[in-house]
Design an enzyme around this catalytic site. Structure first.
Site, mmCIF file in Angstrom:
data_model
loop_
_atom_site.group_PDB
_atom_site.id
_atom_site.type_symbol
_atom_site.label_atom_id
_atom_site.label_comp_id
_atom_site.label_asym_id
_atom_site.label_seq_id
_atom_site.Cartn_x
_atom_site.Cartn_y
_atom_site.Cartn_z
ATOM 1 C CG HIS A 117 1.159 9.421 -6.580
ATOM 2 N ND1 HIS A 117 1.011 8.420 -5.643
ATOM 3 C CD2 HIS A 117 1.560 8.926 -7.617
ATOM 4 C CE1 HIS A 117 1.176 7.411 -6.092
ATOM 5 N NE2 HIS A 117 1.445 7.408 -7.393
ATOM 6 C CG ASP A 194 5.467 13.358 -3.912
ATOM 7 O OD1 ASP A 194 6.599 12.985 -4.183
ATOM 8 O OD2 ASP A 194 4.419 12.686 -4.276
ATOM 9 C CD GLN A 197 7.245 11.129 -11.530
ATOM 10 O OE1 GLN A 197 8.297 11.340 -12.388
ATOM 11 N NE2 GLN A 197 6.705 10.058 -11.415
ATOM 12 C CE LYS A 220 7.907 7.102 -8.766
ATOM 13 N NZ LYS A 220 6.943 6.536 -9.598
ATOM 14 C CB CYS A 362 -1.373 6.975 -8.270
ATOM 15 S SG CYS A 362 -1.306 4.846 -8.565
HETATM 16 N N1 PMP Z 1 4.511 10.890 -5.466
HETATM 17 C C1 PMP Z 1 4.452 10.964 -6.986
HETATM 18 C C2 PMP Z 1 4.562 12.257 -7.584
HETATM 19 C C3 PMP Z 1 4.968 9.653 -7.822
HETATM 20 O O1 PMP Z 1 5.088 10.092 -9.205
HETATM 21 C C4 PMP Z 1 4.871 8.636 -7.388
HETATM 22 C C5 PMP Z 1 5.129 7.114 -8.231
HETATM 23 N N2 PMP Z 1 4.373 7.231 -9.209
HETATM 24 C C6 PMP Z 1 4.858 8.327 -5.768
HETATM 25 C C7 PMP Z 1 4.512 9.501 -5.187
HETATM 26 C C8 PMP Z 1 4.920 7.059 -5.244
HETATM 27 O O2 PMP Z 1 6.049 6.546 -5.198
HETATM 28 P P1 PMP Z 1 6.471 5.041 -4.889
HETATM 29 O O3 PMP Z 1 5.451 4.194 -5.690
HETATM 30 O O4 PMP Z 1 7.601 4.796 -5.301
HETATM 31 O O5 PMP Z 1 6.226 4.871 -3.615
#
Ligand code: PMP
Length: 404
Positions: A117, A194, A197, A220, A362
Site C-alpha cells: 500500500h 503492515d 489487512q 478496519k 492505493c
Molecule cells: N496498509 C494497508 C495494507 C491498507 O489496506 C491500508 C488501508 N487501505 C493502509 C495501509 C492505510 O490505512 P489507513 O488509511 O487506515 O491509514
C-alpha cells in the site's frame, strides 16, 4: 453472522438492499461499538493523565485498560509496546521518522515489496530522500506471490529494515511474514509488518510472529476512525527518538533541555484519542466474543466460494488465483478480449446496490505491475454471507450482459 448488530446493512441503495463488499476500505460498526462511543461521551469525557478530578481518572483508566486489551489481543509482551496513533498511515510515518533518525544513514537500504500500500512505500521513500538511503523492492513471481529467493538476495550488510504487508489489500493474499521475519533476523535485520489487512481477519500474535514493529487501523476492525496502533518491541522503542513533540510525551521541559516521558507516552504527543481507544477496546471485545477463529473460518469460506464462482465466468480474470486469501479478491472483466474499465463495472454494480472498490487501491506499483488501469475488489467482513455473493454474481452477470 451477527448481522442484526449492523443496522446499516438494512440500508437500501437505489431501491436495492445494500450489499457491502468494501470492507478492506473500512468495516461497518456494530451497535455495541456505536453505543460505546455514546457511552464514553455521556459518562466520562475528560482529558486524561494528570487530572486530579474523578472524571479524568475514569477516562485515564479506560484509556489504559484499552491499551492493555490491545496488547493482549495482539499478543504483545507488554502494553508499553502499544502506541496509539491516528491510523496505519500515521503509524508508518511515525516509524519511518523515528527509525530513520536513529538508524538510517547515507547508503543504507530499506526493503519493501512490489505489492505494498502507498502508506508502506511513501514514508520510506521520503526517509530515503532525507537520508540519501536506498529503497529496494521484493519482486513478485508470476502467481503474484512474493519472490522469497529474490528477497534473500536483496538482503545485505546495507539492509537496515524490511517493511512488508502481512495481507495484500489488493490481492488478499497472505504473505509468509513469519518466514520473511526469520530470514531477516538471521542477519540481524529488524522487520516492520503492515498489518492493516491482517488484524481484521487473522489471529495475529506478535510474540509468535516476532516482528519488531507492527501497525494496524481500528476502523478496519469494526472500531472507530482516526485511531491506529504502532507496536514496537520495547528494546526498539527505547532507542528510537519521539516522532512528535508537545504535551504528554515529555518528562520535563526546560529551554536548555527537554527530557522525554517513559514508554509508550514518549510517542504520544498531545491529547490522545481517548474516546477512540475505549471504543476500539469495545470493538475488540466484540470480535473476541464471536471468536477470531470462527470469523477467519467464515471469511475464508466466503473467499473460496466467491473465487470458485467467479472462476466460472469466462469474462473474469482473478488475480493471485488459487492463493489462500484473507478477506479480499481482485478481478477484472474482459469483453471480447478487451478490458472493461473497473470503474464501469463498479458503477454498474453500485446501481444494483453492491458496494465494491475499483481503481488502484492505493497500490499503484502493484497495479502497474499487473499492467491494468485498476481492479475491481470485493472484500468481506464477519457479517457477509454466501447469499450476498450470489446477489453480487447475478449483478455482475447482468453488468457483463449490458456490455453486449
Ligand atoms: N496498509 C494497508 C495494507 C491498507 O489496506 C491500508 C488501508 N487501505 C493502509 C495501509 C492505510 O490505512 P489507513 O488509511 O487506515 O491509514
Amino acid at each position: 453472522m451477527n448481522r442484526e448488530d449492523f443496522a446499516i446493512l438494512n440500508e437500501q441503495v437505489y431501491g436495492k438492499p445494500l450489499v457491502y463488499f468494501d470492507n478492506a476500505a473500512t468495516t461497518q460498526k456494530p451497535q455495541q461499538v456505536i453505543n460505546a462511543m455514546v457511552y464514553a461521551y455521556t459518562h466520562f469525557n475528560a482529558n486524561i493523565h494528570r487530572g486530579v478530578h474523578h472524571l479524568s481518572q475514569v477516562a485515564t483508566a479506560k484509556h489504559e485498560e484499552a491499551r492493555e486489551y490491545v496488547a493482549t489481543f495482539l499478543g504483545a509482551a507488554s502494553a508499553k509496546e502499544i502506541i496509539f496513533t491516528k491510523g496505519t498511515t500515521d503509524s508508518l510515518n511515525m516509524l519511518a521518522f523515528s527509525f530513520g533518525e536513529a538508524c538510517i544513514h547515507e547508503g543504507d537500504e530499506i526493503i519493501v515489496s512490489q505489492l505494498e500500500h502507498h502508506s508502506n512505500i511513501v514514508p520510506w521513500q521520503m526517509l530515503c530522500e532525507r537520508k540519501k538511503a536506498v529503497l529496494r523492492v521484493i519482486p513478485l513471481r508470476d502467481n503474484q506471490t512474493l519472490d522469497i529467493e529474490a528477497y534473500k538476495a536483496l538482503l545485505s550488510d546495507k539492509t537496515k529494515l524490511v517493511s512488508v504487508a502481512h495481507v495484500s489489500n489488493v490481492l488478499g493474499i497472505i504473505n509468509p511474514v513469519k518466514e520473511i521475519i526469520q530470514i531477516a533476523h538471521e542477519k540481524g535485520i529488524p522487520v516492520a509488518i503492515d498489518g492493516a489487512q491482517a488484524a481484521p481477519h487473522l489471529t495475529v500474535n506478535l510474540r509468535d510472529l516476532d516482528c519488531d514493529f507492527f501497525v494496524c487501523s481500528a476502523h478496519k476492525m469494526y472500531g472507530p476512525t482516526g485511531l491506529g496502533i504502532l507496536y514496537g518491541k520495547e528494546k526498539w522503542l527505547n532507542i528510537l527518538p519521539p516522532a512528535e513533540g508537545g504535551g504528554e510525551m515529555i518528562e520535563h521541559v526546560r529551554f536548555e533541555k527537554t527530557t522525554y516521558n517513559v514508554l509508550p507516552y514518549k510517542f504520544e504527543a498531545g491529547t490522545p484519542n481517548f474516546i477512540g481507544s475505549y471504543v476500539f477496546g469495545e470493538a475488540l471485545h466484540y470480535i473476541e466474543k464471536i471468536g477470531r477463529e470462527k470469523i477467519e473460518k467464515a471469511e475464508t469460506e466466503l473467499c473460496e466460494y466467491a473465487e470458485q464462482q467467479l472462476k466460472q465466468l469466462k469474462e473474469v480474470k482473478i488475480y493471485a488465483e488459487g492463493q489462500k486469501k484473507a478477506g479480499a479478491i481482485s478481478f477484472n472483466v474482459y469483453h471480447n478480449g478487451k478490458l472493461i474499465h473497473p470503474f464501469d463495472i463498479g458503477t454498474l454494480l453500485d446501481r444494483q446496490g453492491i458496494a465494491v472498490r475499483t481503481g488502484h487501491h492505493c497500490a499503484e506499483p502493484l497495479i502497474d505491475y499487473l499492467g491494468v488501469p485498476g481492479t475491481v475488489r470485493i472484500s468481506f467482513a464477519l457479517y457477509n454471507t454466501k447469499e450476498e455473493i450470489d446477489v453480487f454474481l447475478n449483478a455482475l452477470k447482468k453488468a457483463i450482459m449490458m456490455l453486449e
